[in-house]
Design a protein around this motif. Structure first.
Motif, PDB file in Angstrom:
ATOM      1  N   UNK A   1       0.903  -1.274  -0.098  1.00 47.65           N
ATOM      2  CA  UNK A   1       0.109   0.201   0.107  1.00 47.65           C
ATOM      3  C   UNK A   1       0.841   1.163  -0.213  1.00 47.65           C
ATOM      4  N   UNK A   2       2.016   1.267   0.774  1.00 47.93           N
ATOM      5  CA  UNK A   2       2.916   2.459   0.682  1.00 47.93           C
ATOM      6  C   UNK A   2       3.463   2.595  -0.293  1.00 47.93           C
ATOM      7  N   UNK A   3       3.875   1.656  -1.031  1.00 46.05           N
ATOM      8  CA  UNK A   3       4.716   1.685  -2.464  1.00 46.05           C
ATOM      9  C   UNK A   3       3.652   2.045  -3.556  1.00 46.05           C
ATOM     10  N   UNK A   4       2.424   1.595  -3.439  1.00 42.57           N
ATOM     11  CA  UNK A   4       1.421   2.118  -4.495  1.00 42.57           C
ATOM     12  C   UNK A   4       1.386   3.795  -4.395  1.00 42.57           C
ATOM     13  N   UNK A   5       1.109   4.081  -3.169  1.00 41.92           N
ATOM     14  CA  UNK A   5       1.062   5.533  -2.706  1.00 41.92           C
ATOM     15  C   UNK A   5       2.187   6.487  -3.333  1.00 41.92           C
ATOM     16  N   UNK A   6       3.302   5.648  -2.906  1.00 43.27           N
ATOM     17  CA  UNK A   6       4.570   6.660  -3.453  1.00 43.27           C
ATOM     18  C   UNK A   6       4.448   6.816  -4.875  1.00 43.27           C
ATOM     19  N   UNK A   7       4.312   5.717  -5.662  1.00 40.08           N
ATOM     20  CA  UNK A   7       4.314   5.648  -7.335  1.00 40.08           C
ATOM     21  C   UNK A   7       3.350   6.560  -7.670  1.00 40.08           C
ATOM     22  N   UNK A   8       1.837   6.499  -7.061  1.00 38.43           N
ATOM     23  CA  UNK A   8       0.851   7.493  -7.640  1.00 38.43           C
ATOM     24  C   UNK A   8       1.474   8.895  -7.451  1.00 38.43           C
ATOM     25  N   UNK A   9       2.239   9.265  -5.997  1.00 35.96           N
ATOM     26  CA  UNK A   9       2.636  10.607  -5.989  1.00 35.96           C
ATOM     27  C   UNK A   9       3.460  11.186  -7.023  1.00 35.96           C
ATOM     28  N   UNK A  10       4.612   9.989  -7.369  1.00 31.30           N
ATOM     29  CA  UNK A  10       5.508  10.374  -8.264  1.00 31.30           C
ATOM     30  C   UNK A  10       5.057  10.545  -9.389  1.00 31.30           C
ATOM     31  N   UNK A  11       4.209   9.676  -9.869  1.00 31.09           N
ATOM     32  CA  UNK A  11       3.536   9.743 -11.252  1.00 31.09           C
ATOM     33  C   UNK A  11       2.678  11.014 -11.490  1.00 31.09           C
TER      34      UNK A  11
ATOM     35  N   UNK B   1      11.155  24.418 -24.605  1.00 34.53           N
ATOM     36  CA  UNK B   1      10.462  23.056 -24.838  1.00 34.53           C
ATOM     37  C   UNK B   1       9.653  22.759 -23.489  1.00 34.53           C
ATOM     38  N   UNK B   2       8.418  23.638 -23.198  1.00 37.96           N
ATOM     39  CA  UNK B   2       7.671  23.563 -21.978  1.00 37.96           C
ATOM     40  C   UNK B   2       7.349  22.131 -21.943  1.00 37.96           C
ATOM     41  N   UNK B   3       7.243  21.641 -20.560  1.00 37.91           N
ATOM     42  CA  UNK B   3       6.821  20.012 -20.368  1.00 37.91           C
ATOM     43  C   UNK B   3       7.584  19.062 -20.861  1.00 37.91           C
ATOM     44  N   UNK B   4       9.083  19.372 -21.312  1.00 42.12           N
ATOM     45  CA  UNK B   4       9.897  18.493 -21.720  1.00 42.12           C
ATOM     46  C   UNK B   4      11.165  18.462 -21.050  1.00 42.12           C
ATOM     47  N   UNK B   5      11.569  17.632 -20.496  1.00 42.29           N
ATOM     48  CA  UNK B   5      12.756  17.472 -19.651  1.00 42.29           C
ATOM     49  C   UNK B   5      13.965  17.051 -20.394  1.00 42.29           C
ATOM     50  N   UNK B   6      14.948  18.340 -20.615  1.00 45.06           N
ATOM     51  CA  UNK B   6      16.127  18.157 -21.551  1.00 45.06           C
ATOM     52  C   UNK B   6      17.183  17.406 -20.441  1.00 45.06           C
ATOM     53  N   UNK B   7      18.029  16.554 -21.246  1.00 42.22           N
ATOM     54  CA  UNK B   7      18.958  15.957 -20.423  1.00 42.22           C
ATOM     55  C   UNK B   7      20.375  16.395 -21.091  1.00 42.22           C
TER      56      UNK B   7
ATOM     57  N   UNK C   1       3.203  14.043 -10.011  1.00 42.69           N
ATOM     58  CA  UNK C   1       4.198  15.103  -9.508  1.00 42.69           C
ATOM     59  C   UNK C   1       4.311  16.075 -11.192  1.00 42.69           C
ATOM     60  N   UNK C   2       4.211  17.455 -10.839  1.00 43.26           N
ATOM     61  CA  UNK C   2       4.405  18.259 -11.845  1.00 43.26           C
ATOM     62  C   UNK C   2       5.773  18.914 -11.719  1.00 43.26           C
ATOM     63  N   UNK C   3       6.372  19.575 -12.932  1.00 45.71           N
ATOM     64  CA  UNK C   3       7.635  20.314 -12.738  1.00 45.71           C
ATOM     65  C   UNK C   3       7.159  21.816 -12.341  1.00 45.71           C
ATOM     66  N   UNK C   4       8.139  22.191 -11.376  1.00 40.66           N
ATOM     67  CA  UNK C   4       7.906  23.297 -10.601  1.00 40.66           C
ATOM     68  C   UNK C   4       7.978  24.712 -11.716  1.00 40.66           C
ATOM     69  N   UNK C   5       7.045  25.628 -11.504  1.00 46.21           N
ATOM     70  CA  UNK C   5       7.164  26.776 -12.541  1.00 46.21           C
ATOM     71  C   UNK C   5       8.603  27.299 -12.422  1.00 46.21           C
ATOM     72  N   UNK C   6       9.056  27.610 -13.625  1.00 44.33           N
ATOM     73  CA  UNK C   6      10.401  28.029 -13.790  1.00 44.33           C
ATOM     74  C   UNK C   6      11.459  26.952 -13.829  1.00 44.33           C
ATOM     75  N   UNK C   7      11.213  25.689 -13.685  1.00 45.59           N
ATOM     76  CA  UNK C   7      11.977  24.910 -13.901  1.00 45.59           C
ATOM     77  C   UNK C   7      12.150  24.110 -15.142  1.00 45.59           C
ATOM     78  N   UNK C   8      11.141  24.389 -15.958  1.00 45.07           N
ATOM     79  CA  UNK C   8      11.144  23.942 -17.199  1.00 45.07           C
ATOM     80  C   UNK C   8      11.995  24.878 -18.477  1.00 45.07           C
TER      81      UNK C   8
END
Length: 86
Positions: free
Chosen positions: A57-67, A80-86, A69-76
């Protein structure tokens, strides 16, 4: 152990496995050795992320929260909004 999630690919499975490990939950990726048989096996449903029953149950909760999650404003990136560049 109980299967709690089906990652889309091995990279997502390993990423989530590492995230759970950082929270003290040991996870196991099932089906990773079957990926070489694609073409002979169905493409979907081969991978699974499993944890101990009492932590499921705890692992499912963590995965749901992780999935969710949004990019913080100003971090994108600006170009390329909404795209993570590596």
């Amino acid at each position: 152990m109980r299967k709690i999630y089906e990652p889309e690919n091995l990279m997502e499975g390993e990423l989530l496995q590492g995230m759970l490990a950082s929270e003290g939950i040991q996870a196991h990726i099932t089906g990773r050795h079957l990926l070489g048989a694609i073409g002979e096996l169905p493409v979907f449903g081969l991978l699974g992320l499993s944890v101990d029953d009492d932590l499921a149950d705890r692992a499912r909760q963590l995965i749901t929260e992780y999935n969710g999650a949004f990019v913080l404003p100003g971090e994108e990136p600006d170009s390329y909004p909404d795209v993570l560049l590596c």
